[in-house]
Design a protein around this motif. Structure first.
Motif, PDB file in Angstrom:
ATOM      1  N   VAL A  73       1.073  64.133  88.546  1.00 52.85           N
ATOM      2  CA  VAL A  73       1.086  64.072  87.082  1.00 52.85           C
ATOM      3  C   VAL A  73       2.495  63.782  86.591  1.00 52.85           C
ATOM      4  CG1 VAL A  73       0.752  65.384  84.956  1.00 52.85           C
ATOM      5  CG2 VAL A  73      -0.879  65.625  86.827  1.00 52.85           C
ATOM      6  N   SER A  74       3.448  64.500  87.156  1.00 57.60           N
ATOM      7  CA  SER A  74       4.833  64.380  86.723  1.00 57.60           C
ATOM      8  C   SER A  74       5.358  62.966  86.917  1.00 57.60           C
ATOM      9  CB  SER A  74       5.704  65.380  87.495  1.00 57.60           C
ATOM     10  OG  SER A  74       7.033  65.332  87.072  1.00 57.60           O
ATOM     11  N   SER A  75       5.034  62.362  88.042  1.00 54.02           N
ATOM     12  CA  SER A  75       5.578  61.033  88.332  1.00 54.02           C
ATOM     13  C   SER A  75       4.910  59.935  87.515  1.00 54.02           C
ATOM     14  CB  SER A  75       5.449  60.713  89.826  1.00 54.02           C
ATOM     15  OG  SER A  75       4.101  60.708  90.222  1.00 54.02           O
ATOM     16  N   GLN A  76       3.696  60.191  86.978  1.00 55.32           N
ATOM     17  CA  GLN A  76       3.071  59.219  86.085  1.00 55.32           C
ATOM     18  C   GLN A  76       3.703  59.257  84.697  1.00 55.32           C
ATOM     19  OE1 GLN A  76       0.944  57.055  87.606  1.00 55.32           O
ATOM     20  NE2 GLN A  76       1.532  58.367  89.313  1.00 55.32           N
ATOM     21  N   LEU A  77       4.287  60.417  84.352  1.00 53.74           N
ATOM     22  CA  LEU A  77       4.908  60.576  83.032  1.00 53.74           C
ATOM     23  C   LEU A  77       6.386  60.232  83.114  1.00 53.74           C
ATOM     24  CD1 LEU A  77       3.197  63.869  81.880  1.00 53.74           C
ATOM     25  CD2 LEU A  77       2.798  61.582  80.985  1.00 53.74           C
ATOM     26  N   SER A 362       9.737  60.180  88.397  1.00 50.86           N
ATOM     27  CA  SER A 362       9.299  58.821  88.755  1.00 50.86           C
ATOM     28  C   SER A 362      10.299  58.153  89.686  1.00 50.86           C
ATOM     29  CB  SER A 362       9.135  57.972  87.493  1.00 50.86           C
ATOM     30  OG  SER A 362       8.156  58.501  86.653  1.00 50.86           O
ATOM     31  N   LEU A 363      11.579  58.290  89.351  1.00 54.96           N
ATOM     32  CA  LEU A 363      12.614  57.634  90.140  1.00 54.96           C
ATOM     33  C   LEU A 363      12.691  58.200  91.552  1.00 54.96           C
ATOM     34  CD1 LEU A 363      14.928  55.560  90.128  1.00 54.96           C
ATOM     35  CD2 LEU A 363      16.444  57.372  89.321  1.00 54.96           C
ATOM     36  N   SER A 364      12.645  59.527  91.675  1.00 49.90           N
ATOM     37  CA  SER A 364      12.781  60.142  93.000  1.00 49.90           C
ATOM     38  C   SER A 364      11.601  59.794  93.901  1.00 49.90           C
ATOM     39  CB  SER A 364      12.915  61.659  92.869  1.00 49.90           C
ATOM     40  OG  SER A 364      11.781  62.217  92.239  1.00 49.90           O
TER      41      SER A 364
END
Length: 612
Positions: A73-77, A362-364
């Motif tokens: 969820v976090s990486s989609q946001l 997202s970057l990581s």
């Protein structure tokens, strides 16, 4: 509003002086960065684990469903979503919510069509699957586009929050970009996938708290939920569009179709997400994790979309952009946060931390997966592989890409609409990638030659379409004017900061020149003859995927698969296997259900299963 003089711009800066970070906000922001760096240092130096590529890229295949779900969820946001989606609903209305709701049909697609194929074939690199299904050249071609996308998009992911930070602090945007990108590179390089996942968990908590808080406080400042809904309705933000004209920037069919393809491709067929999904020890746990992620995604994205509606209600009849306080929609959100939270100690710092958390996650994740892909596809074949060399090489890739992201910020600063830029750039090849994977899983008669040429046909066609569309934008044939908002209610609503800005800019405001009866395609209609180049950029991914099938299906009858070539039924989606005449479908030799197949450590001879 047209040009503003330098003296007026200076006065506007003075007028908005109170919209700035306090010491507490800086402390909150630094604490968030320090926590992320600390997690990376912990997994890099103190956590007891083997120094192997499997540990670095998949956490030893011992990850748990909840952290993985939160990480997905976090990486989609990304910061693009946190900043640009509220700006989208503020300026173009709430139709984008249908893109979020597309996650409902996407979940069963992931659980029952895509993910079982990866688990049953013990795949840890989604591009490795293409090599098994087609050939190595197909894998290399699609992997190359993955790397190209990372080069194009990673600077954008990091630059957007730097834009927000610069808006509320006045710091040089490139200095901020350098500092925060360096922190992300540090914890990703040291801690690997475990650091990525656990920093995502922390950052997701910050994001959820911030987004909900913005919704509550913004609604209060706008006069309550009823007032928000009334203003949004009066301002046309709830005018849901169900027309089939593909030139409309954002209609129901546009958003829903795009959402299905976007989330299927991003979560189920993108290495940054697949890598985390297959780090779970079994398919059963993957299903649980994906279900949690889908529910969490819909909830937090609804709040994020609705934030733009609340923001519009707050500035109904008193638009900061028209007043000259905000230069473009992507800067509206930080202005709004300082407006409604500026008097609450540390709250602006929490929100800016939220934006950076979204971008860092997202970057990581992308840096970690990119390092694995680059090493196994482009470095390992040319060196003597050892675990130490592999880890060192992947860490160098992370550092090099971090430096590139910092330099890329100097180009991203010139983009007008970040969301439109992202959707356009990724539209070149994202649809083609999804199309090739679906072709592999659903069409047994297609071989590697058909897949490769279908992919190239899609990419070249989309590149031609997008270049011509951009030429139409430049020529003024396509112009996405936003829904109207005015400045007539600032005094009545007590918007002193905006009112002062209006007083400073009114003498410098000249009406934009109008061209009577000019033929143009705008965000909501068109008086031009239909042109494929006028199609909304939201359709690009869907068109790209369809083009693969348009080429591949007829060509599969030209370049036929060798009849003597045996196809492994597990390389196809479970639904397709039912129609295959293979020994594995007989009653005496049934195909095992995915639940019976954990992600094993055993490797087949001459395979590259350990690749990430």
């Amino acid at each position: 509003m047209s040009g503003i003089s330098s003296s007026t711009a200076a006065t506007l800066a003075e007028t908005a002086k109170d919209l700035r970070f306090s010491l507490t906000d800086y402390i909150v922001f630094i604490l968030m960065l320090s926590t992320s760096a600390g997690i990376g240092a912990y997994f890099g130096f103190f956590a007891k684990s083997k120094n192997t590529t499997d540990e670095y890229l998949r956490g030893g295949k011992k990850m748990k469903p909840w952290p993985i779900a939160i990480s997905l969820v976090s990486s989609q946001l990304s910061g693009v979503a946190i900043m640009s989606i509220p700006a989208e609903t503020y300026t173009f209305g709430f139709n984008i919510i249908f893109m979020v709701l597309a996650m409902v049909p996407v979940l069963p697609i992931l659980i029952y069509i895509i993910v079982p194929v990866f688990y049953e074939n013990n795949v840890t690199n989604c591009y490795e699957y293409l090599e098994r299904r087609f050939n190595k050249r197909t894998r290399q071609l699609v992997t190359g586009t993955f790397i190209m996308n990372q080069f194009l998009m990673l600077p954008v992911y990091m630059f957007v929050p730097s834009l927000a930070f610069s808006q509320v602090t006045g710091f040089n945007i490139h200095l901020i970009n350098t500092v925060v990108s360096s922190v992300c590179v540090f914890y990703t390089m040291l801690g690997g996938i475990k650091a990525v996942v656990w920093t995502d968990v922390v950052q997701a908590g910050v994001m959820l708290f911030s987004v909900v808080l913005v919704g509550i406080l913004g609604t209060q400042h706008a006069g309550g939920l009823g007032t928000v809904l009334d203003y949004a309705s009066e301002g046309g933000r709830f005018n849901f569009d169900f027309r089939l004209d593909p030139r409309i920037r954002q209609a129901f069919w546009t958003a829903f179709s795009t959402g299905i393809l976007l989330w299927t491709g991003k979560i189920g067929l993108d290495q940054s997400c697949v890598q985390r999904i297959v780090s779970l020890p079994s398919y059963t746990e993957a299903k649980k994790s994906l279900t949690i992620a889908a529910i969490g995604f819909i909830i937090i994205m609804f709040f994020n979309c609705f934030a733009g509606i609340i923001m519009f209600a707050r500035y109904f009849g008193c638009d900061p952009m028209k007043a000259g306080l905000v230069s473009k929609p992507d800067k509206m959100m930080p202005f709004f946060i300082q407006d409604i939270m500026g008097n609450l100690m540390g709250m602006p710092g929490v929100f800016i931390s939220c934006v950076f958390s979204a971008s860092l996650s997202s970057l990581s994740a992308n840096l970690n997966s990119l390092a694995g892909v680059v090493y196994f596809d482009y470095i390992k074949p040319y060196i003597r592989h050892t675990e130490a060399r592999a880890n060192a090489s992947m860490k160098l890739v992370v550092v090099a890409m971090g430096a590139y992201c910092i330099l890329g910020g100097f180009f991203v600063v010139n983009f007008t609409s970040i969301l439109q830029t992202v959707m356009t750039i990724t539209g070149i090849n994202t649809g083609a990638v999804v199309g090739v994977f679906l072709l592999a899983m659903f069409v047994p008669r297609c071989n590697g030659k058909v897949a490769m040429t279908g992919f190239l046909f899609s990419v070249v066609t989309m590149l031609w379409l997008i270049i011509n569309a951009q030429m139409n934008f430049k020529a003024g044939l396509i112009k996405y004017d936003v829904l109207p908002n005015g400045l007539d209610q600032c005094e009545a609503r007590g918007m002193d900061v905006i009112l002062n800005a209006i007083n400073q800019t009114s003498l410098n405001t000249t009406p934009a020149p109008t061209t009577p009866n000019k033929q143009v395609t705008n965000a909501f209609d068109s008086n031009r003859d239909f042109s494929v180049y006028d199609i909304s950029f939201y359709w690009y991914k869907m068109i790209g995927a369809l083009l693969v099938f348009v080429w591949a299906i007829p060509m599969s009858y030209v370049w036929k698969t060798d009849e003597n070539e045996k196809q492994n039924p597990t390389l196809f989606s479970p639904f397709v296997r039912k129609f295959l005449q293979t020994p594995g479908n007989s009653k005496n030799n049934p195909v095992l259900e995915p639940e019976e197949l954990p992600l094993k450590d055993t490797k087949e001879p001459n395979s590259s299963v350990n690749e990430a």
